[in-house]
Motif scaffolding. Sequence first.
Motif, PDB file in Angstrom:
ATOM      1  N   VAL A  27      47.547  33.881  -9.566  1.00 34.56           N
ATOM      2  CA  VAL A  27      47.131  33.150 -10.757  1.00 34.56           C
ATOM      3  C   VAL A  27      48.103  33.387 -11.912  1.00 34.56           C
ATOM      4  N   LEU A  28      48.500  34.640 -12.115  1.00 30.90           N
ATOM      5  CA  LEU A  28      49.427  34.939 -13.207  1.00 30.90           C
ATOM      6  C   LEU A  28      50.807  34.342 -12.960  1.00 30.90           C
ATOM      7  N   CYS A  29      51.197  34.225 -11.682  1.00 35.68           N
ATOM      8  CA  CYS A  29      52.495  33.629 -11.361  1.00 35.68           C
ATOM      9  C   CYS A  29      52.576  32.163 -11.794  1.00 35.68           C
ATOM     10  N   GLN A  30      51.452  31.533 -11.950  1.00 39.97           N
ATOM     11  CA  GLN A  30      51.457  30.134 -12.391  1.00 39.97           C
ATOM     12  C   GLN A  30      51.911  30.027 -13.838  1.00 39.97           C
ATOM     13  N   GLU A  31      51.851  31.155 -14.571  1.00 39.48           N
ATOM     14  CA  GLU A  31      52.326  31.269 -15.949  1.00 39.48           C
ATOM     15  C   GLU A  31      51.771  30.171 -16.849  1.00 39.48           C
ATOM     16  N   THR A  32      50.470  29.948 -16.731  1.00 43.32           N
ATOM     17  CA  THR A  32      49.794  29.027 -17.635  1.00 43.32           C
ATOM     18  C   THR A  32      49.335  29.786 -18.875  1.00 43.32           C
ATOM     19  N   GLU A  33      49.188  29.056 -19.958  1.00 45.95           N
ATOM     20  CA  GLU A  33      48.711  29.679 -21.186  1.00 45.95           C
ATOM     21  C   GLU A  33      47.240  30.073 -21.067  1.00 45.95           C
ATOM     22  N   TYR A  34      46.483  29.294 -20.285  1.00 44.25           N
ATOM     23  CA  TYR A  34      45.050  29.531 -20.124  1.00 44.25           C
ATOM     24  C   TYR A  34      44.756  29.986 -18.699  1.00 44.25           C
ATOM     25  N   VAL A  35      44.033  31.099 -18.584  1.00 46.18           N
ATOM     26  CA  VAL A  35      43.716  31.694 -17.286  1.00 46.18           C
ATOM     27  C   VAL A  35      42.213  31.914 -17.207  1.00 46.18           C
ATOM     28  N   LEU A  36      41.572  31.356 -16.177  1.00 51.87           N
ATOM     29  CA  LEU A  36      40.134  31.504 -15.966  1.00 51.87           C
ATOM     30  C   LEU A  36      39.896  32.356 -14.729  1.00 51.87           C
ATOM     31  N   LEU A  37      39.093  33.398 -14.864  1.00 56.91           N
ATOM     32  CA  LEU A  37      38.845  34.323 -13.767  1.00 56.91           C
ATOM     33  C   LEU A  37      37.340  34.524 -13.584  1.00 56.91           C
ATOM     34  N   ASP A  38      36.852  34.198 -12.396  1.00 52.83           N
ATOM     35  CA  ASP A  38      35.436  34.369 -12.091  1.00 52.83           C
ATOM     36  C   ASP A  38      35.240  35.682 -11.347  1.00 52.83           C
ATOM     37  N   GLU A  39      34.685  36.668 -12.030  1.00 50.42           N
ATOM     38  CA  GLU A  39      34.426  37.989 -11.460  1.00 50.42           C
ATOM     39  C   GLU A  39      35.692  38.631 -10.870  1.00 50.42           C
ATOM     40  N   PRO A  40      36.712  38.878 -11.682  1.00 54.04           N
ATOM     41  CA  PRO A  40      37.945  39.489 -11.155  1.00 54.04           C
ATOM     42  C   PRO A  40      37.774  40.923 -10.685  1.00 54.04           C
ATOM     43  N   LEU A  41      36.630  41.545 -10.994  1.00 54.14           N
ATOM     44  CA  LEU A  41      36.405  42.931 -10.577  1.00 54.14           C
ATOM     45  C   LEU A  41      35.674  43.036  -9.251  1.00 54.14           C
ATOM     46  N   ASN A  42      35.413  41.895  -8.624  1.00 55.75           N
ATOM     47  CA  ASN A  42      34.783  41.911  -7.291  1.00 55.75           C
ATOM     48  C   ASN A  42      35.601  42.769  -6.328  1.00 55.75           C
ATOM     49  N   ASN A  43      34.932  43.587  -5.567  1.00 53.50           N
ATOM     50  CA  ASN A  43      35.541  44.411  -4.517  1.00 53.50           C
ATOM     51  C   ASN A  43      36.400  45.557  -5.051  1.00 53.50           C
ATOM     52  N   LEU A  44      36.387  45.780  -6.354  1.00 51.51           N
ATOM     53  CA  LEU A  44      37.194  46.860  -6.922  1.00 51.51           C
ATOM     54  C   LEU A  44      36.315  48.065  -7.241  1.00 51.51           C
ATOM     55  N   ASP A  45      36.825  49.264  -6.945  1.00 47.87           N
ATOM     56  CA  ASP A  45      36.097  50.461  -7.350  1.00 47.87           C
ATOM     57  C   ASP A  45      36.311  50.675  -8.850  1.00 47.87           C
TER      58      ASP A  45
ATOM     59  N   MET B  76      42.524  46.935 -13.529  1.00 50.22           N
ATOM     60  CA  MET B  76      42.575  45.480 -13.604  1.00 50.22           C
ATOM     61  C   MET B  76      42.328  45.004 -15.034  1.00 50.22           C
ATOM     62  N   MET B  77      41.323  45.555 -15.693  1.00 52.12           N
ATOM     63  CA  MET B  77      41.027  45.130 -17.064  1.00 52.12           C
ATOM     64  C   MET B  77      42.159  45.498 -18.020  1.00 52.12           C
ATOM     65  N   GLU B  78      42.798  46.627 -17.776  1.00 54.09           N
ATOM     66  CA  GLU B  78      43.952  46.995 -18.603  1.00 54.09           C
ATOM     67  C   GLU B  78      45.092  46.006 -18.398  1.00 54.09           C
ATOM     68  N   HIS B  79      45.300  45.577 -17.140  1.00 49.62           N
ATOM     69  CA  HIS B  79      46.327  44.572 -16.853  1.00 49.62           C
ATOM     70  C   HIS B  79      46.011  43.256 -17.570  1.00 49.62           C
ATOM     71  N   LEU B  80      44.754  42.834 -17.496  1.00 50.15           N
ATOM     72  CA  LEU B  80      44.371  41.561 -18.107  1.00 50.15           C
ATOM     73  C   LEU B  80      44.481  41.637 -19.632  1.00 50.15           C
ATOM     74  N   LYS B  81      44.081  42.751 -20.198  1.00 50.27           N
ATOM     75  CA  LYS B  81      44.200  42.931 -21.647  1.00 50.27           C
ATOM     76  C   LYS B  81      45.668  42.880 -22.067  1.00 50.27           C
ATOM     77  N   TYR B  82      46.521  43.525 -21.275  1.00 51.16           N
ATOM     78  CA  TYR B  82      47.952  43.522 -21.570  1.00 51.16           C
ATOM     79  C   TYR B  82      48.524  42.106 -21.440  1.00 51.16           C
ATOM     80  N   ALA B  83      48.108  41.387 -20.399  1.00 51.32           N
ATOM     81  CA  ALA B  83      48.599  40.016 -20.196  1.00 51.32           C
ATOM     82  C   ALA B  83      48.195  39.130 -21.358  1.00 51.32           C
ATOM     83  N   ALA B  84      46.991  39.337 -21.887  1.00 50.97           N
ATOM     84  CA  ALA B  84      46.535  38.537 -23.021  1.00 50.97           C
ATOM     85  C   ALA B  84      47.321  38.862 -24.285  1.00 50.97           C
ATOM     86  N   SER B  85      47.555  40.141 -24.516  1.00 47.96           N
ATOM     87  CA  SER B  85      48.209  40.544 -25.770  1.00 47.96           C
ATOM     88  C   SER B  85      49.723  40.418 -25.730  1.00 47.96           C
ATOM     89  N   GLU B  86      50.339  40.823 -24.606  1.00 45.58           N
ATOM     90  CA  GLU B  86      51.796  40.856 -24.542  1.00 45.58           C
ATOM     91  C   GLU B  86      52.405  39.555 -24.025  1.00 45.58           C
TER      92      GLU B  86
END
Length: 250
Positions: free
Chosen positions: A149-167, A174-184
Amino acid sequence: MIQIENVKKSYTSEAAIGPLNIEIPKAGLTSLIGPNGAGKSTTLLMIGRLLDSDGGRITVADMDVSSSKSKDLAKVLTILRQENHFVTRLTVRQLAGFGRFPYSKGRLTNEDEEIISKYIDFLDLTALENRYLDELSGGQRQRAYVAMVLCQETEYVLLDEPLNNLDVARSVQMMEHLKYAASEFGRTILTVLHDINFAAKYSDRICAMKHGRIAAFGTVDEIMKPELLTDIFETKIEIMQGPYGPIAVY
C-alpha cells in the motif's frame, strides 16, 4: 481533505449507515473507533470505492470517488481491507511491487525498484523480501501488505484493521511506522482500530462511530473523555493519564 456529505448505505431497515457528514483534514493519522457493527469498515470501504454508497457524495483531494477514473484515483488514494486473499505464489517483494502498478503498468523501472526497497526496509522486511507469502507468519504477511500500500505512494492511505494478526510488540512497531509515514512522508492516513489506547497514543484525530453514525470527531483529548467513551461503547470506561497521554481503562 476527505469530505463525506450525506452518505448512506442501507442493508435492511434495521441495518443502515448514515447519513454521514464529516471533513477529515489533509495530513496526519485519523483513527475510526467504535463497537463492532458501528459502521467503521463500511465507511472506509465507501471512501475507498470498494463499496458503493446509496446516496450522498464522497470526495478525496477534490476528486469525486464515485465518478473519477480508476487510473487517476489510484494515484491519489489506496486502501487495504481486512480480508487479503492472495493465494498465488508471491514473494514479499513481488507483492510490494503491485503497489507500483498505477505508474509502471507491470513494467518496473529502476525508480520503481528503489521505491519498493524503500518501503520494504521501512517495514523491516528486508530479510524476508524473497520469502513467499505462504511461508510467513500472519503478522509478517500483514506488514508485507502494508508495504504494498505504501509503495503506491498515494497522498491518502486507508487501512482497515492494520493490526490484525500482530502481537503487541509488532502492533506498536506498526503504529510507529504509520505515524512516521503520516508526519515525515506527508500522508493522510485513515485507519480502523479496535484498540482505543492505540488510537489515543498514535492518532492526530479520532472519529468515533456508533450505530452507523458519527458520534464524535476531534483531537485525542477531545475524544478521550470517560462520559463520551462510556456512551459510545456502552460499558463503563475511565480515563487515566499515562506517561504518553490518556489511557482508557475498562
